[in-house]
Design a protein around this motif. Structure first.
Motif, PDB file in Angstrom:
ATOM      1  N   LEU A 172      38.957  35.143  31.126  1.00 16.54           N
ATOM      2  CA  LEU A 172      39.122  35.400  32.559  1.00 16.54           C
ATOM      3  C   LEU A 172      40.333  34.637  33.073  1.00 16.54           C
ATOM      4  CD1 LEU A 172      35.419  35.066  33.801  1.00 16.54           C
ATOM      5  CD2 LEU A 172      36.593  37.088  32.930  1.00 16.54           C
ATOM      6  N   SER A 173      41.232  35.338  33.757  1.00 16.38           N
ATOM      7  CA  SER A 173      42.416  34.686  34.319  1.00 16.38           C
ATOM      8  C   SER A 173      42.825  35.389  35.608  1.00 16.38           C
ATOM      9  CB  SER A 173      43.584  34.717  33.324  1.00 16.38           C
ATOM     10  OG  SER A 173      44.125  36.026  33.254  1.00 16.38           O
ATOM     11  N   ILE A 174      43.705  34.755  36.370  1.00 13.93           N
ATOM     12  CA  ILE A 174      44.146  35.327  37.642  1.00 13.93           C
ATOM     13  C   ILE A 174      45.226  36.377  37.446  1.00 13.93           C
ATOM     14  CG2 ILE A 174      43.584  33.201  38.883  1.00 13.93           C
ATOM     15  CD1 ILE A 174      46.582  32.566  38.930  1.00 13.93           C
ATOM     16  N   GLY A 175      45.671  36.569  36.208  1.00 17.56           N
ATOM     17  CA  GLY A 175      46.769  37.494  35.942  1.00 17.56           C
ATOM     18  C   GLY A 175      46.437  38.961  36.161  1.00 17.56           C
ATOM     19  N   VAL A 176      45.146  39.273  36.393  1.00 21.07           N
ATOM     20  CA  VAL A 176      44.747  40.678  36.540  1.00 21.07           C
ATOM     21  C   VAL A 176      44.479  41.038  37.996  1.00 21.07           C
ATOM     22  CG1 VAL A 176      43.772  40.759  34.219  1.00 21.07           C
ATOM     23  CG2 VAL A 176      42.306  40.127  36.150  1.00 21.07           C
ATOM     24  N   ALA A 177      44.861  40.186  38.928  1.00 21.48           N
ATOM     25  CA  ALA A 177      44.550  40.420  40.344  1.00 21.48           C
ATOM     26  C   ALA A 177      45.037  41.788  40.818  1.00 21.48           C
ATOM     27  CB  ALA A 177      45.144  39.306  41.203  1.00 21.48           C
ATOM     28  N   LYS A 178      46.297  42.111  40.525  1.00 22.84           N
ATOM     29  CA  LYS A 178      46.851  43.390  40.954  1.00 22.84           C
ATOM     30  C   LYS A 178      46.153  44.558  40.274  1.00 22.84           C
ATOM     31  CE  LYS A 178      50.139  42.259  43.853  1.00 22.84           C
ATOM     32  NZ  LYS A 178      50.102  42.735  45.266  1.00 22.84           N
ATOM     33  N   ASP A 179      45.785  44.369  39.000  1.00 21.69           N
ATOM     34  CA  ASP A 179      45.111  45.430  38.257  1.00 21.69           C
ATOM     35  C   ASP A 179      43.730  45.719  38.844  1.00 21.69           C
ATOM     36  OD1 ASP A 179      47.251  45.497  36.343  1.00 21.69           O
ATOM     37  OD2 ASP A 179      46.436  43.640  35.540  1.00 21.69           O
TER      38      ASP A 179
ATOM     39  N   LEU B 283      41.957  48.066  33.900  1.00 25.88           N
ATOM     40  CA  LEU B 283      41.050  46.993  33.481  1.00 25.88           C
ATOM     41  C   LEU B 283      41.327  46.530  32.052  1.00 25.88           C
ATOM     42  CD1 LEU B 283      37.677  48.397  34.921  1.00 25.88           C
ATOM     43  CD2 LEU B 283      39.138  46.606  35.905  1.00 25.88           C
ATOM     44  N   GLY B 284      42.328  47.128  31.410  1.00 21.55           N
ATOM     45  CA  GLY B 284      42.613  46.806  30.004  1.00 21.55           C
ATOM     46  C   GLY B 284      42.967  45.355  29.769  1.00 21.55           C
ATOM     47  N   GLY B 285      43.711  44.744  30.702  1.00 23.86           N
ATOM     48  CA  GLY B 285      44.084  43.342  30.539  1.00 23.86           C
ATOM     49  C   GLY B 285      42.873  42.431  30.531  1.00 23.86           C
ATOM     50  N   ARG B 286      41.954  42.638  31.484  1.00 25.00           N
ATOM     51  CA  ARG B 286      40.741  41.822  31.532  1.00 25.00           C
ATOM     52  C   ARG B 286      39.868  42.082  30.313  1.00 25.00           C
ATOM     53  NH1 ARG B 286      37.807  39.393  35.534  1.00 25.00           N
ATOM     54  NH2 ARG B 286      39.790  38.344  35.895  1.00 25.00           N
ATOM     55  N   ALA B 287      39.738  43.364  29.928  1.00 27.40           N
ATOM     56  CA  ALA B 287      38.911  43.706  28.771  1.00 27.40           C
ATOM     57  C   ALA B 287      39.445  43.065  27.496  1.00 27.40           C
ATOM     58  CB  ALA B 287      38.841  45.229  28.612  1.00 27.40           C
ATOM     59  N   THR B 288      40.753  43.129  27.298  1.00 25.00           N
ATOM     60  CA  THR B 288      41.365  42.562  26.098  1.00 25.00           C
ATOM     61  C   THR B 288      41.239  41.052  26.089  1.00 25.00           C
ATOM     62  OG1 THR B 288      42.946  44.366  26.181  1.00 25.00           O
ATOM     63  CG2 THR B 288      43.434  42.576  24.672  1.00 25.00           C
ATOM     64  N   GLY B 289      41.400  40.433  27.254  1.00 23.93           N
ATOM     65  CA  GLY B 289      41.231  38.983  27.340  1.00 23.93           C
ATOM     66  C   GLY B 289      39.845  38.556  26.922  1.00 23.93           C
ATOM     67  N   ILE B 290      38.838  39.304  27.367  1.00 25.75           N
ATOM     68  CA  ILE B 290      37.447  38.979  27.032  1.00 25.75           C
ATOM     69  C   ILE B 290      37.207  39.132  25.532  1.00 25.75           C
ATOM     70  CG2 ILE B 290      35.060  39.773  27.291  1.00 25.75           C
ATOM     71  CD1 ILE B 290      35.747  40.421  30.223  1.00 25.75           C
ATOM     72  N   VAL B 291      37.714  40.246  24.952  1.00 28.71           N
ATOM     73  CA  VAL B 291      37.515  40.489  23.519  1.00 28.71           C
ATOM     74  C   VAL B 291      38.215  39.424  22.678  1.00 28.71           C
ATOM     75  CG1 VAL B 291      38.017  42.073  21.618  1.00 28.71           C
ATOM     76  CG2 VAL B 291      37.186  42.972  23.798  1.00 28.71           C
ATOM     77  N   CYS B 292      39.433  39.059  23.066  1.00 26.93           N
ATOM     78  CA  CYS B 292      40.245  38.165  22.240  1.00 26.93           C
ATOM     79  C   CYS B 292      40.008  36.687  22.514  1.00 26.93           C
ATOM     80  CB  CYS B 292      41.726  38.488  22.436  1.00 26.93           C
ATOM     81  SG  CYS B 292      42.186  40.156  21.912  1.00 26.93           S
ATOM     82  N   PHE B 293      39.597  36.335  23.745  1.00 28.63           N
ATOM     83  CA  PHE B 293      39.460  34.919  24.105  1.00 28.63           C
ATOM     84  C   PHE B 293      38.046  34.520  24.519  1.00 28.63           C
ATOM     85  CE2 PHE B 293      43.905  36.062  25.092  1.00 28.63           C
ATOM     86  CZ  PHE B 293      44.545  35.179  24.245  1.00 28.63           C
ATOM     87  N   GLY B 294      37.124  35.483  24.610  1.00 30.62           N
ATOM     88  CA  GLY B 294      35.754  35.164  24.992  1.00 30.62           C
ATOM     89  C   GLY B 294      35.488  35.448  26.467  1.00 30.62           C
ATOM     90  N   SER B 295      34.207  35.505  26.823  1.00 32.23           N
ATOM     91  CA  SER B 295      33.819  35.891  28.182  1.00 32.23           C
ATOM     92  C   SER B 295      34.247  34.892  29.238  1.00 32.23           C
ATOM     93  CB  SER B 295      32.296  36.083  28.254  1.00 32.23           C
ATOM     94  OG  SER B 295      31.633  34.898  27.840  1.00 32.23           O
ATOM     95  N   GLU B 296      34.511  33.635  28.861  1.00 37.97           N
ATOM     96  CA  GLU B 296      34.956  32.631  29.828  1.00 37.97           C
ATOM     97  C   GLU B 296      36.473  32.438  29.775  1.00 37.97           C
ATOM     98  OE1 GLU B 296      33.267  31.150  32.216  1.00 37.97           O
ATOM     99  OE2 GLU B 296      31.494  32.298  31.637  1.00 37.97           O
ATOM    100  N   ASN B 297      37.000  32.121  28.582  1.00 33.85           N
ATOM    101  CA  ASN B 297      38.451  31.895  28.448  1.00 33.85           C
ATOM    102  C   ASN B 297      39.265  33.157  28.664  1.00 33.85           C
ATOM    103  OD1 ASN B 297      38.056  29.184  27.860  1.00 33.85           O
ATOM    104  ND2 ASN B 297      37.923  29.530  25.658  1.00 33.85           N
TER     105      ASN B 297
END
Length: 220
Positions: free
Chosen positions: A121-128, A105-119
């Motif tokens: 979120l991306s499809i790049g973590v599907a496999k994770d 879940l690190g990719g999603r968590a880092t995305g949220i911390v660095c880009f915000g709760s909306e930005n």
């Protein structure tokens, strides 16, 4: 890879070195290996590279430095992390499985911390998310690691039936939410480390375990 596959990689490296008029070194062998295994190099842009770089940071922060990390896009992927090899017993404790979920879940968590709760979120973590879900589900249905759910092993077919399916879904989701919250806390407490690793990756594209540890050592 088989010995024949590895031999083909070395032969390809020889041809590539001949074309470039250079000697064969570790960097050329590594590039040739990835070319043979994953396909031609692609450029998906600097911002995408940053997201891929941040994805693996939580693994190092969790105390298990990866063997290798790259943001070089090849084939259908934009980068990957090779986990540290596991030595000793193949048995995994509950905490080790939870750590694997946090890492996934690190990719999603880092995305949220660095880009915000909306930005963030991306499809790049599907496999994770798929990996994290599978581990959490196995903890419940195969490993007897939930007191309330009990020690009964539940087959995949049974797990999809009626009310049991809803119970498993809710419990798996609760595990994922709990580990996501911890992953976010780890990233928030170590943003400086994250950015240092990102810069190192953007500079070199790939980092070995030793290079990752050097970056982390610089922050201590």
């Amino acid at each position: 890879m088989s010995l024949a596959d590895l031999e083909n990689v070395v032969n390809l490296a020889v041809r590539n070195a001949d074309k470039k008029g250079c000697c064969i070194d570790c960097e050329l062998l590594n590039d040739t290996f990835e070319l043979a295994l994953l396909g031609e190099e692609k450029s998906w842009g600097k911002e995408y590279a940053k997201k891929i770089a941040w994805h693996a940071c939580i693994c190092s922060l969790g105390g298990k430095t990866p063997n290798y990390l790259t943001i070089m896009a090849r084939g259908s992927h934009g980068g990957y992390m090779e986990h540290a090899s596991t030595e000793g017993s193949p048995l995994r404790t509950k905490e080790e499985l939870l750590w694997q979920i946090r890492t996934a879940l690190g990719g999603r968590a880092t995305g949220i911390v660095c880009f915000g709760s909306e930005n963030g979120l991306s499809i790049g973590v599907a496999k994770d998310l798929e990996v994290a879900t599978r581990i959490a589900k196995n903890m419940l249905t195969n490993y007897g690691m939930d007191d309330e759910f009990g020690l009964v092993v539940v087959s995949n077919d049974k797990a999809m039936e009626g009310g049991l399916s809803e119970i498993i879904h809710n419990k798996v989701n609760a595990i994922l939410k709990s580990q996501m919250a911890q992953a976010v806390e780890i990233i928030e407490a170590n943003v400086g480390v994250v950015y240092d690793l990102v810069e190192a990756l953007l500079c070199k594209n790939s980092l070995s375990k030793v290079e990752i540890e050097e970056v982390l050592k610089g922050r201590k």
